[in-house]
Motif scaffolding. Structure first.
Motif, short mmCIF file in Angstrom:
data_model
loop_
_atom_site.label_atom_id
_atom_site.label_comp_id
_atom_site.label_asym_id
_atom_site.label_seq_id
_atom_site.Cartn_x
_atom_site.Cartn_y
_atom_site.Cartn_z
N GLN A 135 -17.27 -20.79 34.05
CA GLN A 135 -17.80 -22.09 34.47
C GLN A 135 -16.65 -23.03 34.84
O GLN A 135 -16.71 -23.72 35.86
CB GLN A 135 -18.64 -22.69 33.35
N ASN A 136 -15.59 -23.03 34.04
CA ASN A 136 -14.44 -23.89 34.34
C ASN A 136 -13.77 -23.48 35.64
O ASN A 136 -13.37 -24.33 36.44
CB ASN A 136 -13.43 -23.87 33.20
N ILE A 137 -13.64 -22.18 35.87
CA ILE A 137 -13.04 -21.70 37.11
C ILE A 137 -13.90 -22.09 38.31
O ILE A 137 -13.39 -22.52 39.34
CB ILE A 137 -12.81 -20.17 37.06
N ALA A 138 -15.22 -21.97 38.15
CA ALA A 138 -16.13 -22.33 39.25
C ALA A 138 -16.01 -23.82 39.59
O ALA A 138 -16.07 -24.20 40.76
CB ALA A 138 -17.56 -21.98 38.88
N LEU A 139 -15.83 -24.65 38.58
CA LEU A 139 -15.78 -26.09 38.81
C LEU A 139 -14.38 -26.60 39.18
O LEU A 139 -14.24 -27.55 39.94
CB LEU A 139 -16.28 -26.84 37.57
N GLU A 140 -13.35 -25.97 38.62
CA GLU A 140 -12.00 -26.50 38.78
C GLU A 140 -11.05 -25.57 39.52
O GLU A 140 -9.94 -25.95 39.85
CB GLU A 140 -11.41 -26.79 37.40
N GLY A 141 -11.46 -24.34 39.78
CA GLY A 141 -10.59 -23.37 40.43
C GLY A 141 -9.76 -22.60 39.40
O GLY A 141 -9.75 -22.93 38.22
N TRP A 142 -9.07 -21.58 39.89
CA TRP A 142 -8.22 -20.75 39.02
C TRP A 142 -7.06 -21.59 38.51
O TRP A 142 -6.46 -22.35 39.26
CB TRP A 142 -7.67 -19.55 39.78
N PRO A 143 -6.70 -21.42 37.22
CA PRO A 143 -5.53 -22.14 36.71
C PRO A 143 -4.26 -21.61 37.39
O PRO A 143 -4.18 -20.44 37.72
CB PRO A 143 -5.52 -21.83 35.21
N MET A 156 -16.37 -16.11 27.74
CA MET A 156 -16.33 -15.72 29.15
C MET A 156 -17.15 -16.68 30.01
O MET A 156 -16.76 -17.04 31.12
CB MET A 156 -16.84 -14.29 29.35
N ARG A 157 -18.29 -17.11 29.49
CA ARG A 157 -19.14 -18.05 30.23
C ARG A 157 -18.42 -19.37 30.45
O ARG A 157 -18.41 -19.92 31.55
CB ARG A 157 -20.46 -18.28 29.49
N VAL A 158 -17.78 -19.88 29.41
CA VAL A 158 -17.07 -21.15 29.52
C VAL A 158 -15.91 -21.04 30.51
O VAL A 158 -15.72 -21.91 31.36
CB VAL A 158 -16.57 -21.61 28.13
N VAL A 159 -15.14 -19.96 30.42
CA VAL A 159 -14.01 -19.77 31.34
C VAL A 159 -14.51 -19.66 32.78
O VAL A 159 -13.97 -20.30 33.68
CB VAL A 159 -13.18 -18.53 30.94
#
Length: 84
Positions: A73-81, A68-71
């Motif tokens: 963090q990725n959303i925060a940096l790259e936006g929602w897929p 959950m932390r990795v997901v």
């Protein structure tokens, strides 16, 4: 969390994966929620709530929390897929 609320939450979580993918069976869950404190009037305190599946080992729980932390963090940096 009351035993009644935990049971309702467990039932809802057990039903959700099958909504997403036919035949999916949850083997554990880790739920994190953020809220505002209500114990003190006009409180701006943030409270973190958690619920973990009963009877699950800590390795499964830690794995879910780490994922959950990795997901997040990725959303925060790259936006929602994008969907589809």
């Amino acid at each position: 969390m009351s035993a009644e609320m935990k049971a309702v939450l467990g039932e809802a979580i057990a039903a959700h994966p099958d909504d997403e993918q036919d035949g999916a069976i949850p083997t554990g869950y880790a739920l994190r929620a953020k809220g505002r404190g209500v114990a003190v009037e006009d409180s701006d305190l943030t409270c973190m709530l958690r619920a973990i599946a009963e009877g699950r080992d800590y390795i499964t729980t830690l794995g879910l929390v780490g994922w959950m932390r990795v997901v997040a963090q990725n959303i925060a940096l790259e936006g929602w897929p994008s969907e589809g």
